[in-house]
Design a protein around this motif. Structure first.
Motif, mmCIF file in Angstrom:
data_model
loop_
_atom_site.group_PDB
_atom_site.id
_atom_site.type_symbol
_atom_site.label_atom_id
_atom_site.label_comp_id
_atom_site.label_asym_id
_atom_site.label_seq_id
_atom_site.Cartn_x
_atom_site.Cartn_y
_atom_site.Cartn_z
ATOM 1 N N ARG A 4 -6.516 31.071 20.247
ATOM 2 C CA ARG A 4 -5.092 30.801 20.051
ATOM 3 C C ARG A 4 -4.432 31.946 19.282
ATOM 4 O O ARG A 4 -5.109 32.770 18.671
ATOM 5 N N TRP A 5 -3.095 31.965 19.352
ATOM 6 C CA TRP A 5 -2.333 32.966 18.599
ATOM 7 C C TRP A 5 -2.432 32.672 17.103
ATOM 8 O O TRP A 5 -2.388 31.521 16.689
ATOM 9 N N ASP A 34 0.500 26.978 18.582
ATOM 10 C CA ASP A 34 -0.887 26.869 18.111
ATOM 11 C C ASP A 34 -1.829 26.389 19.221
ATOM 12 O O ASP A 34 -2.978 26.056 18.962
ATOM 13 N N ASP A 35 -1.325 26.319 20.454
ATOM 14 C CA ASP A 35 -2.148 25.786 21.566
ATOM 15 C C ASP A 35 -3.320 26.707 21.867
ATOM 16 O O ASP A 35 -3.207 27.923 21.794
ATOM 17 N N ARG A 36 -4.409 26.072 22.250
ATOM 18 C CA ARG A 36 -5.589 26.837 22.674
ATOM 19 C C ARG A 36 -5.421 27.205 24.153
ATOM 20 O O ARG A 36 -4.992 26.375 24.971
#
Lengths: 242, 171
Positions: free
Chosen positions: B121-122, B61-63
């Motif tokens: 993010r994904w 979830d990282d930007r």
């Protein structure tokens, strides 16, 4: 016939008139003679000012560096005054670089500023380093010590220039700035001519400012030196009255 | 006579000294903040599309910043969660990433094959989202809220084609 004190001379007047003519030609080339860019449209017209101002900013700071070396090596007063004058003009050109770059960035990138762009942030750091240099030169104290400290700061600040210049190659795919256009010869015809005019006009403006600022700084130094002598004379006179 | 001359320096003008010293201190502080910002900005990792696909699990979830060029025919305007959105797919290397951009509108330079920097993010593709026109449609998309267009270093006249045609004798 009275003469007004001036830092002007025949040479500076010739440079000044040539600069005005070159600026007028640059305006014509930028706004009328050249075509919009296939990708950027009219926004490309800022290129003819932004790039020359940015390169000449390096030139001004390198002159400041040369003057600083002259002072540290030979205690050259000429070098010290030249470094001071060139740093001031360089700060103006550096600020212009950031302003024109931001104005160009909005219609092309979609933002005036990007904190992740190495060239933008390192250019801002260069500007602040030389603003600090100029502030340091105003700190009261022993003149030699102050000039020596300022010269060291100037030489440290110069380390930033190759980082700024090569950042677009070192981080080519990870920075918003495009890669080098001039070195790679990626501009041609009338656009190249407009860029040449930009260098000529900005170079003449830089020279005009530099010569005048050098002469003003030299006169300031003379006044300070003679002012000190006058103050000592007054003190001696005070002492004689006691 | 020389004994009678007081050559001790007069006290410095305090205001000027503090002003100059203050400027030096402020400049040093701002430079420190800028360097911190640069390091922090660099910590918002930049991934080319193929790297982002390879490291999708680690990124979670990282930007991060994604780099790629929009595929021709992939850009579609639409809506997403009640907001106007751009649906498109970007390529870098061998990989394609599907994108939903819900931030401010891009500049006029936004077009196929011109590289873009996206921040986001994904995300897993939710139910009800149409398939991407030219996309990889692998169940994932890059949720972008910031889009920057990177123009290249080539400068060509808008009418270069006409000049070339004229040089060849016209049509």
């Amino acid at each position: 016939m009275s003469t007004r004190p001036s830092t002007g001379s025949t040479v500076t007047r010739v440079i000044g008139i040539a600069a005005l003519i070159a600026l007028a030609l640059l305006l014509c080339a930028a706004f009328w003679w050249s075509e919009p860019d296939a990708q950027q449209g009219d926004a490309v017209r800022l290129f003819y000012l932004h790039v020359p101002v940015a390169i000449l900013e390096y030139v001004a700071f390198i002159i400041a560096g040369v003057g600083s070396v002259m002072y540290l090596w030979k205690r050259s007063v000429f070098g010290d005054v030249m470094a001071h004058a060139a740093a001031e003009v360089g700060v103006v050109f550096c600020a212009l670089t950031l302003i024109t770059g931001s104005l160009w960035g909005r219609p092309t990138w979609g933002t005036y500023w990007d904190w992740g762009d190495v060239r933008l942030v390192t250019t801002l750091i260069l500007l602040l380093l030389f603003v600090g240099y100029l502030a340091l030169r105003q700190v009261p104290g022993d003149r030699h010590t102050r000039s020596k400290q300022a010269a060291i700061v100037a030489l440290v600040a110069l380390i930033d220039i190759p980082i700024i210049n090569r950042s677009v190659e070192w981080w080519a795919n990870r920075t918003l700035h495009q890669r080098s256009t001039l070195i790679e010869g990626k501009i041609e015809d009338i656009n190249a001519f407009a860029t040449f005019l930009g260098f000529l006009a900005c170079g003449l403006v830089l020279s005009w400012f530099l010569v005048h600022r050098f002469r003003v700084a030299w006169l300031e130094r003379e006044v300070a030196t003679h002012g000190l002598e006058r103050a000592l004379s007054e003190r001696r006179a005070e002492g004689a009255e006691v | 006579m020389s004994e009678a001359v007081a050559l001790t320096p007069r006290p410095p003008r305090r205001g000027r000294r503090w002003w100059s010293t203050g400027v030096v201190v402020v400049v040093l502080a701002v430079i420190a903040i800028l360097l911190f910002s640069l390091v922090r900005g660099a910590s918002l990792f930049v991934f080319e599309a193929d790297e982002a696909v390879q490291q999708r699990d680690e990124l979670g979830d990282d930007r991060f910043r994604l780099i790629g060029s929009p595929l021709d025919g992939s850009i579609v305007e639409g809506e997403f969660e009640g907001r106007s959105a751009l649906y498109f797919s970007v390529r870098f290397g061998e990989s394609v990433v599907d994108v939903i951009h819900t931030g401010s509108d891009p500049t006029a330079l936004f077009q196929p094959d011109v590289p873009v920097f996206l921040e986001g993010r994904w995300q897993a593709v939710p139910d009800g989202v149409d398939r991407f026109a030219e996309g990889v449609n692998d169940g994932w998309y890059f949720a972008s809220d910031t889009l920057r267009v990177k123009h290249d270093e080539d400068y060509r006249d808008d009418n270069q084609d006409r000049i070339s045609e004229a040089e060849q004798g016209g049509r």
